[in-house]
Design an enzyme around this catalytic site. Structure first.
Site, mmCIF file in Angstrom:
data_model
loop_
_atom_site.group_PDB
_atom_site.id
_atom_site.type_symbol
_atom_site.label_atom_id
_atom_site.label_comp_id
_atom_site.label_asym_id
_atom_site.label_seq_id
_atom_site.Cartn_x
_atom_site.Cartn_y
_atom_site.Cartn_z
ATOM 1 N N SER A 1 -9.939 -0.198 7.001
ATOM 2 C CA SER A 1 -9.180 -0.353 5.805
ATOM 3 C C SER A 1 -8.695 -1.388 5.179
ATOM 4 O O SER A 1 -8.144 -1.268 4.234
ATOM 5 C CB SER A 1 -8.279 0.990 5.694
ATOM 6 O OG SER A 1 -9.113 2.246 6.078
ATOM 7 N N LYS B 1 0.885 -1.277 0.003
ATOM 8 C CA LYS B 1 -0.017 -0.096 -0.095
ATOM 9 C C LYS B 1 0.819 1.200 0.173
ATOM 10 O O LYS B 1 1.886 1.095 0.719
ATOM 11 C CB LYS B 1 -0.985 -0.138 1.350
ATOM 12 C CG LYS B 1 -2.184 1.206 1.231
ATOM 13 C CD LYS B 1 -2.739 0.881 2.472
ATOM 14 C CE LYS B 1 -4.116 2.150 2.685
ATOM 15 N NZ LYS B 1 -4.775 1.860 3.800
ATOM 16 N N SER C 1 -9.837 2.516 3.131
ATOM 17 C CA SER C 1 -8.760 2.873 2.260
ATOM 18 C C SER C 1 -7.914 2.129 1.221
ATOM 19 O O SER C 1 -7.480 2.693 0.261
ATOM 20 C CB SER C 1 -7.982 4.037 2.849
ATOM 21 O OG SER C 1 -7.174 3.449 3.731
#
Length: 510
Positions: A184, A85, A160
């Site tokens: 997330s 990420k 997210s």
């Protein structure tokens, strides 16, 4: 399913490498080809990646193959590719947090999690898309365009960390790292049919994780199987002297727990169904799949009871005061003076003029919204009324967890109230977007671990549903025992993994 290497789990790929049935270069190239084929960009495709490092990944894969040929692999997962990420710093690779304010920034150091991954020999395919600075539940708040759900490209992949979940679901990577501040990792896992784990707070280092909310953020695995998550979790976990919040306790026993759970025996396990995380507003198809999973736990020998956690109904309100308050402090460093974007207005601007112009151009609407809320909550005259009260609620939530764990070993709920909604459907309604994290937020406020495992498809739309398991702090092994047991029972009923049923993925599955 086909024998294509990209459809195999990370554990299976590790076994293939150990047996000499394939090489890391072959695996890495296959995944890079898949990314080139389906990822696309902000206008089409999955768009799970913001940056792909093909050259670096292949070089790392070649080094892995050389080690294995010499009989010296570094780790069981040595040679298995992974995606990261874009909120974790990666030395020499862009780290933008999906924000224009960090466009082009290449950190001079690795996050501890990234360093452990490199040290174990896993080739890093690239950096995945996300909501800007991890603020969102749909990955639509990325400054570089949304990621799309591989199950239906007109749907969100959660947020997210939608990029990491979508990359794993679309067979672009067998493993990924996400971060979980209010859900997330788990919520994207639920809506993409993948496994997502939020470890106990402090058990995985936060050093090099660009902070959104320091007391809530936690990195963790995103995978296609519970065993894969256990393998990756053990790799990245453990004490880090560079992180002042790091727990001084090793992370072990997770793989063993996953293997034990996969045997299908949950005798003696006490499971609590959280009363407050159900009812009006929850999609009927989500609740139907949840109840089926609860029934499965009973069949596997678990004792299931209903548990009340009354303070959970205030969790979202408390979270959206605590989190923005920390955001307003953490993002103050993006001032156009030290790194990242700098916008200089015409004339003879002051430092304040440059800072204002840079933040106006560099931060998106959601980031600005949370900074404003947090600054207000911390301001003189309002601190006690808002932030102070939110912290008291946080304490009550922790006490609810403690009381529940006196009665049961784990708590369960649906991971998200709905399946994946359509792109753009909730962008103009922030509150509706925030509600997607209703079931996941309590774990972050209390610091306890949680996992989301696939629970089937909702009747209304044929999209994935997630089943959440929560355990006491530092009892992460319980997540893997329960998650693996459910995974095995569901796979037996479905005739294979849930992702094999994804319409958009059938070509690669043949």
């Amino acid at each position: 399913m086909s024998t294509s290497p990209i459809t195999r789990t990370a554990a299976e790929l590790a076994d293939d490498l150990a047996a000499g049935a394939t090489t890391s270069v072959e695996l890495t190239r296959a995944h890079l080809d898949r990314i080139a084929s389906v990822d696309g960009d902000a206008t089409e495709g999955v768009h799970a990646f913001l940056h792909v490092d093909a050259e670096g990944a292949l070089a790392s894969a070649a080094e892995s193959d050389a080690r294995r040929a010499a009989g010296a692999p570094l780790h069981r997962l040595d040679g298995v590719p992974i995606a990261i990420k874009d909120v974790l710093t990666t030395r020499g690779l862009p780290t933008t947090c999906a924000s224009k304010i960090l466009e082009g920034w290449r950190p001079p150091y690795d996050a501890t999690v990234v360093g452990k991954i490199r040290a174990a020999g896993l080739p890093i395919l690239g950096k995945t898309n996300m909501d800007e600075f991890a603020m969102g539940s749909s990955t639509e708040h990325s400054a570089y365009g949304p990621t799309r759900n591989p199950w239906a490209l007109d749907r969100i992949p959660g947020g997210s960390g939608g990029g990491s979940a979508a990359a794993v679901a679309a067979y672009e990577a067998p493993l990924a790292i996400g971060t979980d501040t209010g859900g997330s990792i788990r919520q994207p896992g639920a809506v993409t049919g993948t496994v997502g784990v939020k470890p106990t707070y402090g058990s995985v280092s936060r050093y090099g994780l660009v902070a959104m909310a320091n007391s809530l953020d936690q990195a963790g695995p995103v995978t296609r199987s519970v065993l894969d998550s256990a393998l990756l979790h053990e790799l990245i976990g453990g004490h880090d002297p560079l992180d002042s919040t790091s727990v001084q306790q090793p992370v072990t026993g997770l793989v063993e727990a996953a293997l034990q759970g996969a045997s299908g025996d949950l005798s003696g396990l006490r499971v609590g169904v959280i009363k407050e995380l159900a009812g009006d507003g929850w999609q009927p198809g989500v609740m139907a799949r949840f109840q089926e999973s609860v029934d499965l736990l009973t069949k596997l020998g678990a004792e299931v009871v209903e548990v009340s956690c009354p303070s959970f109904v205030h969790a979202m309100a408390a979270y959206y005061l605590v989190m923005p308050a920390e955001v307003s402090s953490n993002l103050a460093k993006f001032d156009a003076m030290r790194f990242g974007l700098r916008v200089v207005p015409d004339g003879q601007p002051s430092a304040e003029d440059v800072m204002k112009a840079t933040r106006d151009a560099g931060f998106g609407d959601e980031v600005k919204r949370r900074i404003i809320v947090g600054t207000y909550a911390l301001s003189s005259g309002y601190y006690d009324a808002y932030y102070g009260q939110a912290q008291k609620v946080r304490t009550l939530i922790s006490r609810d967890f403690a009381a529940a764990y006196d009665r049961v070993d784990v708590l369960v709920s649906p991971t998200s109230p709905t399946t994946a909604f359509k792109l753009g459907e909730k962008l103009d309604d922030p509150l509706a977007m925030y509600l997607q994290d209703l079931a996941t937020i309590p774990a972050n406020l209390a610091g306890v671990p949680g996992i989301s495992v696939p629970a089937g498809l909702a009747d209304e739309d044929g999209l994935p549903v997630g089943f959440q398991v929560l355990a006491p702090a530092l009892a992460d092994d319980r997540l893997y025992r329960v998650g693996a047991a459910l995974e095995a029972a569901h796979a037996a009923a479905w005739g294979g993994p849930l992702l094999a049923q994804a319409p958009a993925l059938q070509e690669v599955a043949r």
